[in-house]
Design a protein around this motif. Sequence first.
Motif, short mmCIF file in Angstrom:
data_model
loop_
_atom_site.label_atom_id
_atom_site.label_comp_id
_atom_site.label_asym_id
_atom_site.label_seq_id
_atom_site.Cartn_x
_atom_site.Cartn_y
_atom_site.Cartn_z
N GLN A 30 0.85 -1.18 0.00
CA GLN A 30 0.00 0.00 0.00
C GLN A 30 0.89 1.24 0.00
OE1 GLN A 30 -3.29 -0.22 -0.30
NE2 GLN A 30 -3.16 -2.45 -0.27
N PRO A 31 0.46 2.34 -0.69
CA PRO A 31 1.27 3.57 -0.72
C PRO A 31 1.47 4.17 0.66
CG PRO A 31 -0.46 3.60 -2.39
CD PRO A 31 -0.75 2.44 -1.49
N ILE A 32 2.60 4.87 0.85
CA ILE A 32 2.85 5.60 2.07
C ILE A 32 2.93 7.08 1.74
CG2 ILE A 32 4.08 3.73 3.21
CD1 ILE A 32 6.68 5.13 2.51
N ALA A 33 2.76 7.90 2.76
CA ALA A 33 2.81 9.34 2.56
C ALA A 33 4.21 9.77 2.18
CB ALA A 33 2.38 10.05 3.85
N PRO A 34 4.36 10.82 1.34
CA PRO A 34 5.69 11.26 0.90
C PRO A 34 6.64 11.60 2.04
CG PRO A 34 3.98 12.29 -0.42
CD PRO A 34 3.28 11.57 0.70
N ASN A 35 6.11 12.13 3.15
CA ASN A 35 7.01 12.52 4.24
C ASN A 35 7.58 11.31 4.99
OD1 ASN A 35 4.75 11.69 5.61
ND2 ASN A 35 4.35 13.65 6.61
N ASP A 36 7.13 10.10 4.62
CA ASP A 36 7.70 8.90 5.23
C ASP A 36 8.92 8.41 4.46
OD1 ASP A 36 5.79 8.81 7.18
OD2 ASP A 36 4.44 7.51 6.05
N ALA A 37 9.25 9.07 3.34
CA ALA A 37 10.30 8.54 2.45
C ALA A 37 11.65 8.50 3.13
CB ALA A 37 10.38 9.38 1.18
N VAL A 38 12.03 9.57 3.85
CA VAL A 38 13.35 9.60 4.47
C VAL A 38 13.45 8.55 5.56
CG1 VAL A 38 14.94 10.99 5.84
CG2 VAL A 38 13.74 12.01 3.91
N GLU A 39 12.35 8.42 6.35
CA GLU A 39 12.36 7.40 7.40
C GLU A 39 12.49 6.01 6.79
OE1 GLU A 39 9.45 5.68 10.96
OE2 GLU A 39 9.00 7.59 9.99
N ALA A 40 11.81 5.78 5.67
CA ALA A 40 11.91 4.49 5.00
C ALA A 40 13.32 4.25 4.48
CB ALA A 40 10.91 4.41 3.85
N ALA A 41 13.96 5.31 4.00
CA ALA A 41 15.32 5.17 3.46
C ALA A 41 16.30 4.78 4.54
CB ALA A 41 15.75 6.48 2.81
N GLU A 42 16.05 5.24 5.74
CA GLU A 42 16.98 4.97 6.82
C GLU A 42 16.72 3.63 7.49
OE1 GLU A 42 16.40 8.43 9.20
OE2 GLU A 42 17.77 9.66 8.02
N ALA A 43 15.58 3.02 7.15
CA ALA A 43 15.27 1.71 7.71
C ALA A 43 16.22 0.67 7.14
CB ALA A 43 13.83 1.32 7.40
N GLU A 44 16.45 -0.39 7.90
CA GLU A 44 17.35 -1.42 7.41
C GLU A 44 16.73 -2.13 6.23
OE1 GLU A 44 20.38 -4.61 9.38
OE2 GLU A 44 18.86 -3.64 10.57
N LEU A 199 20.92 5.49 -0.64
CA LEU A 199 19.78 5.94 0.17
C LEU A 199 19.36 7.33 -0.26
CD1 LEU A 199 20.75 4.73 3.76
CD2 LEU A 199 19.43 3.55 1.99
N ASN A 200 18.10 7.45 -0.61
CA ASN A 200 17.54 8.74 -1.05
C ASN A 200 17.08 9.52 0.17
OD1 ASN A 200 16.22 10.87 -2.24
ND2 ASN A 200 14.58 9.64 -3.12
N ARG A 201 17.83 10.53 0.54
CA ARG A 201 17.50 11.34 1.72
C ARG A 201 16.68 12.57 1.32
NH1 ARG A 201 20.08 9.08 5.88
NH2 ARG A 201 21.86 7.74 5.44
N GLY A 202 15.62 12.28 0.57
CA GLY A 202 14.71 13.33 0.18
C GLY A 202 15.26 14.28 -0.87
N TYR A 203 16.16 13.80 -1.73
CA TYR A 203 16.78 14.66 -2.74
C TYR A 203 15.75 15.13 -3.77
CZ TYR A 203 21.12 12.70 -0.86
OH TYR A 203 22.14 12.30 -0.04
N ALA A 204 15.85 16.39 -4.17
CA ALA A 204 14.96 16.93 -5.19
C ALA A 204 15.36 16.44 -6.57
CB ALA A 204 14.97 18.46 -5.15
N ASP A 205 16.66 16.24 -6.79
CA ASP A 205 17.16 15.79 -8.09
C ASP A 205 18.58 15.28 -7.92
OD1 ASP A 205 18.68 18.14 -7.82
OD2 ASP A 205 17.32 19.29 -9.09
N PHE A 206 19.19 14.84 -9.01
CA PHE A 206 20.54 14.28 -8.96
C PHE A 206 21.55 15.32 -8.48
CE2 PHE A 206 24.56 12.62 -10.52
CZ PHE A 206 24.43 11.25 -10.31
N GLU A 207 21.35 16.57 -8.86
CA GLU A 207 22.26 17.63 -8.45
C GLU A 207 22.24 17.81 -6.93
OE1 GLU A 207 25.29 20.31 -9.24
OE2 GLU A 207 24.29 18.89 -10.59
N ALA A 208 21.07 17.67 -6.33
CA ALA A 208 20.98 17.76 -4.87
C ALA A 208 21.75 16.64 -4.20
CB ALA A 208 19.51 17.74 -4.44
N PHE A 209 21.69 15.46 -4.79
CA PHE A 209 22.50 14.34 -4.29
C PHE A 209 23.99 14.68 -4.39
CE2 PHE A 209 24.89 10.79 -6.40
CZ PHE A 209 25.32 10.16 -5.24
N LEU A 210 24.42 15.21 -5.54
CA LEU A 210 25.83 15.56 -5.71
C LEU A 210 26.28 16.57 -4.68
CD1 LEU A 210 26.30 15.81 -9.59
CD2 LEU A 210 27.01 13.96 -8.06
#
Length: 405
Positions: A30-44, A199-210
């Motif tokens: 089932q879908p999760i809310a967008p603000n859960d993305a960072v928490e999900a990324a940090e999960a094992e 791990l995607n820490r809520g990046y807006a785009d690839f440049e934000a990751f860089l």
Amino acid sequence: MPQPYKVEIATSIEKINAQEWDACANPSAQPIAPNDAVEAAEAESGDGERFNPFLTHAFLKALETSKSVSSRAGWSSAHVLVRSADGRLAAAAPAYLKSHSMGEYVFDFGWADAYKRAGLDYYPKLQVAVPFTPVTGRRLLVAPAHGEAARQTLIAGLRALREKTGASSIHVTFPTRADWDALGSAGFLKRTDQQFHFLNRGYADFEAFLNDLASRKRKMIRRERKEALANGVEIEALTGSAITERHWDAFFQFYMDTGARKWGTPYLTRAFFSSVGAAMADHILLVMGKRGGRYIAGAINFIGLDALYGRNWGAIEDHPFLHFEVCYYQAIEFAIARGLSRVEAGAQGEHKLARGYGPVATYSAHDIADPRFATAIDEYLQRERIHADMALEQLAEMTPFRKET
């Protein structure tokens, strides 16, 4: 009173109702809310996964119907099923009787050799896994309406199958941490290793990751991406109905060429890609490199609700850094655009560290029938786990991110 359960063995995934299997395999899709993305990324990795494409009935069926998985290939399906009193599927495990140790990514060749030198048969062994797929996921597939009793019945069913078939051992590879702990509590020997995930820490785009990387690594990645396309190479990222048989023909050529040179025996047949493409097109990302109107390289990825899973790659032309572009950087861009929490880039490869992929623990659990070998292997694994934990700590210090990140 605990609900009575019955254990069955299915020698083909086609003998199991697809809806029942999928309800056990991916009960939380089932879908999760967008603000859960960072928490999900940090999960094992693997725990709390809402949808793992490799556990679906469709994926396992594609492996079997394409003959990628078969008794002739050394993988004889023996899926363990637990049914409740009303006949419904309460739990399941994807299981295979194996006559070799290929295609597993958790290496036990030394154990097999020790058995042989002792005059004992290591094969057949019972493998609980998704064939050819080093991706963490649930292995004890218990339906939400059932609990610990069904799980324990499933584990007992695996052991009963091991005894009935004369298998030397049970090997549960790439389970979640929760399944790993449950198996350990049931007496299985516990083993650890590592992979490298973005791990995607809520990046807006690839440049934000860089911008999260140290300056030197940031410049390196920009240079690699530029040089990968320097010889007129173009990139196509295809999903869904955009993937045609023409693309699968080209990709299979890459897969066979690279597989034959690197591993000796490619595992997947041409029919597998057509079958899985027809059944799961919306869960596939095919990244293709083209030069002069001709496809020259490609990588297949599978799309979950939380993660992008990089699987196979191949190329028929050699271009600097094209592998990194097709397999790693395109995957990061796609994951960020889709709001996925991570990219799992497959087994091994410390070179992934410099490209933004960090170390993550992976697990396996092993039940050895012979008590003498079980004791010896347990002592070895205790030492190995200490070294694996130390390696994870050291690798974590080598990531390319700025220290404040």
